[in-house]
Scaffold this motif. Structure first.
Motif, PDB file in Angstrom:
ATOM      1  N   LYS A 198      15.987  -2.953   4.747  1.00  0.00           N
ATOM      2  CA  LYS A 198      15.890  -2.332   3.417  1.00  0.00           C
ATOM      3  C   LYS A 198      14.447  -2.320   2.952  1.00  0.00           C
ATOM      4  CE  LYS A 198      20.132  -4.029   1.308  1.00  0.00           C
ATOM      5  NZ  LYS A 198      20.359  -5.394   1.629  1.00  0.00           N
ATOM      6  N   ASN A 199      14.066  -1.277   2.196  1.00  0.00           N
ATOM      7  CA  ASN A 199      12.740  -1.273   1.596  1.00  0.00           C
ATOM      8  C   ASN A 199      12.613  -2.395   0.574  1.00  0.00           C
ATOM      9  OD1 ASN A 199      11.499   0.720   2.984  1.00  0.00           O
ATOM     10  ND2 ASN A 199      11.903   2.323   1.477  1.00  0.00           N
ATOM     11  N   GLU A 251       5.129   3.547   7.251  1.00  0.00           N
ATOM     12  CA  GLU A 251       6.362   3.125   6.555  1.00  0.00           C
ATOM     13  C   GLU A 251       6.350   1.630   6.264  1.00  0.00           C
ATOM     14  OE1 GLU A 251       6.402   5.157   9.300  1.00  0.00           O
ATOM     15  OE2 GLU A 251       8.322   6.221   9.414  1.00  0.00           O
ATOM     16  N   LEU A 252       5.564   0.898   7.051  1.00  0.00           N
ATOM     17  CA  LEU A 252       5.520  -0.561   6.901  1.00  0.00           C
ATOM     18  C   LEU A 252       4.081  -0.999   6.697  1.00  0.00           C
ATOM     19  CD1 LEU A 252       6.794  -3.435   7.266  1.00  0.00           C
ATOM     20  CD2 LEU A 252       6.283  -3.194   9.697  1.00  0.00           C
ATOM     21  N   VAL A 253       3.843  -1.795   5.632  1.00  0.00           N
ATOM     22  CA  VAL A 253       2.481  -2.293   5.390  1.00  0.00           C
ATOM     23  C   VAL A 253       2.535  -3.817   5.363  1.00  0.00           C
ATOM     24  CG1 VAL A 253       0.433  -2.096   3.957  1.00  0.00           C
ATOM     25  CG2 VAL A 253       2.102  -0.276   3.938  1.00  0.00           C
ATOM     26  N   GLU A 296       6.738   1.060  -3.638  1.00  0.00           N
ATOM     27  CA  GLU A 296       7.752   1.993  -4.134  1.00  0.00           C
ATOM     28  C   GLU A 296       8.125   3.004  -3.055  1.00  0.00           C
ATOM     29  OE1 GLU A 296       6.113   3.624  -7.708  1.00  0.00           O
ATOM     30  OE2 GLU A 296       6.251   1.692  -8.745  1.00  0.00           O
ATOM     31  N   GLU A 297       7.189   3.251  -2.144  1.00  0.00           N
ATOM     32  CA  GLU A 297       7.442   4.283  -1.129  1.00  0.00           C
ATOM     33  C   GLU A 297       7.643   3.705   0.268  1.00  0.00           C
ATOM     34  OE1 GLU A 297       3.673   6.005  -1.574  1.00  0.00           O
ATOM     35  OE2 GLU A 297       4.025   6.347  -3.713  1.00  0.00           O
ATOM     36  N   ARG A 298       7.453   2.415   0.445  1.00  0.00           N
ATOM     37  CA  ARG A 298       7.512   1.857   1.798  1.00  0.00           C
ATOM     38  C   ARG A 298       7.848   0.375   1.763  1.00  0.00           C
ATOM     39  NH1 ARG A 298       2.328   3.569   0.530  1.00  0.00           N
ATOM     40  NH2 ARG A 298       2.319   5.325   1.927  1.00  0.00           N
ATOM     41  N   THR A 299       8.020  -0.197   2.942  1.00  0.00           N
ATOM     42  CA  THR A 299       8.289  -1.635   3.037  1.00  0.00           C
ATOM     43  C   THR A 299       6.968  -2.392   3.115  1.00  0.00           C
ATOM     44  OG1 THR A 299      10.310  -1.215   4.236  1.00  0.00           O
ATOM     45  CG2 THR A 299       9.392  -3.409   4.461  1.00  0.00           C
TER      46      THR A 299
END
Ligand code: ATP
Length: 306
Positions: free
Chosen positions: A30-31, A156-158, A184-187
């Motif tokens: 899940k984000n 998508e992942l930081v 808000e836009e990615r994990t």
């Protein structure tokens, strides 16, 4: 079935003879913002460096959106942005020059570089420093540049390793705010040894101690992990401590001043029932009764001991 964003499988790493992490397993589907929590030397940086393909693990593997970081590192790294503990900045470049360089490293096509750099500078609140040499920026703004290089390719992942380390309190608040916006836009996964950082920023916790995962859940679950065993009560008339102590379910009573008491119980329901009943039958006039929550510090100390 939910798509796996990150899967860490039986991850172990040894520097020469000593194991730094041992059989770490977790999955993120899940984000949200995930706090990788642990005291100094627990193994957070080792785990993150392996997840980002900067360090090759001794055993196990990490899958980013199903892609193995050891077998297919180039493809897996496309989906990751990483801000290591020491930001990889070129201090003698301007912010814009540095970010253009990062965009090229991330294989952003030439014609899209300018746009990507402009967008990420706006996103990270550094557009007004585009022509400023990085060396001349404050710590907080240098960290923003570090964050910008981590998200320039829109991953998508930081992953942020101790992102607020060494910043002053105002800068910490600003960087936390920026991290929340980015999430808000990615994990986002961030590592920290600071409990209040997790409380202020994260939705979920993965806790590592001495190289092993000791907790995985939401911040709220973490907070409740160690069941609290104390109540605070306020009474209108002040009884003898011994009278409270003698009630069923009560283990110990501490005076907090005036009509307030901290009551340690063996059984919450039994203690609450007996206090309420005694208040009614003996005219103690109960005005407050609340169960205390364990502080994150207490939980951290308890988990670290296990
Ligand atoms: N390059 C290295 N060579 C040898 N041992 C190392 C190396 N890097 C880390 N270690 C050891 O591995 C263990 C885990 O270190 P790691 O840096 O992953 O922990 P950490 O949780 O990130 O700690 P910190 O918050 O202090 O950065 C520690 O015992 C550390 O001393």
């Amino acid at each position: 079935m939910e798509e796996s964003i990150v899967k860490v499988e039986h991850l172990s790493h040894r520097y020469s003879v000593q194991w730094a992490i041992r059989d770490i397993n977790f999955e993120i589907t899940k984000n949200g913002i995930y706090g990788l929590l642990g005291s100094n030397g627990a193994g957070k940086s080792t785990t993150m460096n392996i997840m980002c393909g900067v360090l090759k693990q001794t055993e196990g593997d990490v899958y980013i959106k199903g892609i193995s970081i050891s077998k297919n590192p180039v493809e897996a790294k496309r989906h990751i942005g990483f801000l290591p503990q020491v930001p990889p900045l070129h201090l003698d470049l301007t912010v814009e020059e540095y970010l253009e360089y990062c965009a090229e490293l991330r294989h952003i096509p030439d014609r899209e570089v300018k746009k990507a750099v402009q967008e990420v500078m706006v996103r990270c609140g550094i557009s007004h420093f585009a022509k400023r040499v990085i060396h001349n920026l404050s710590g907080g703004y240098q960290q923003r540049v570090g964050i910008a290089q981590a998200i320039i390719h829109n991953p998508e992942l930081v992953i942020f390793d101790e992102p607020t380390n060494g910043l002053d309190p105002n800068q910490i608040v600003e960087i936390r705010h920026l991290i929340k916006e980015i999430a808000e836009e990615r994990t986002v996964i961030l590592s920290t040894h600071i409990l209040t950082e997790v409380q202020a920023t994260c939705d979920y916790i993965r806790m590592i101690e001495q190289g092993s995962m000791v907790f995985s859940g939401t911040v709220e679950e973490f907070d409740n992990y160690i069941q609290p065993n104390t109540l605070v009560v306020s009474l209108g008339t002040v009884p003898l401590v011994a009278d409270i102590q003698a009630l069923p379910g009560v283990v110990r009573v501490d005076e907090l001043g005036g009509p307030r008491f901290r009551i340690q119980f063996s059984d919450a329901r039994e203690a609450i029932n007996s206090i309420v009943e005694a208040s009614y039958t003996r005219g103690w006039q109960l005005t407050e009764l609340q169960q205390e929550k364990s502080s994150l510090d207490t939980i951290f100390a308890e988990l670290s001991k296990k």
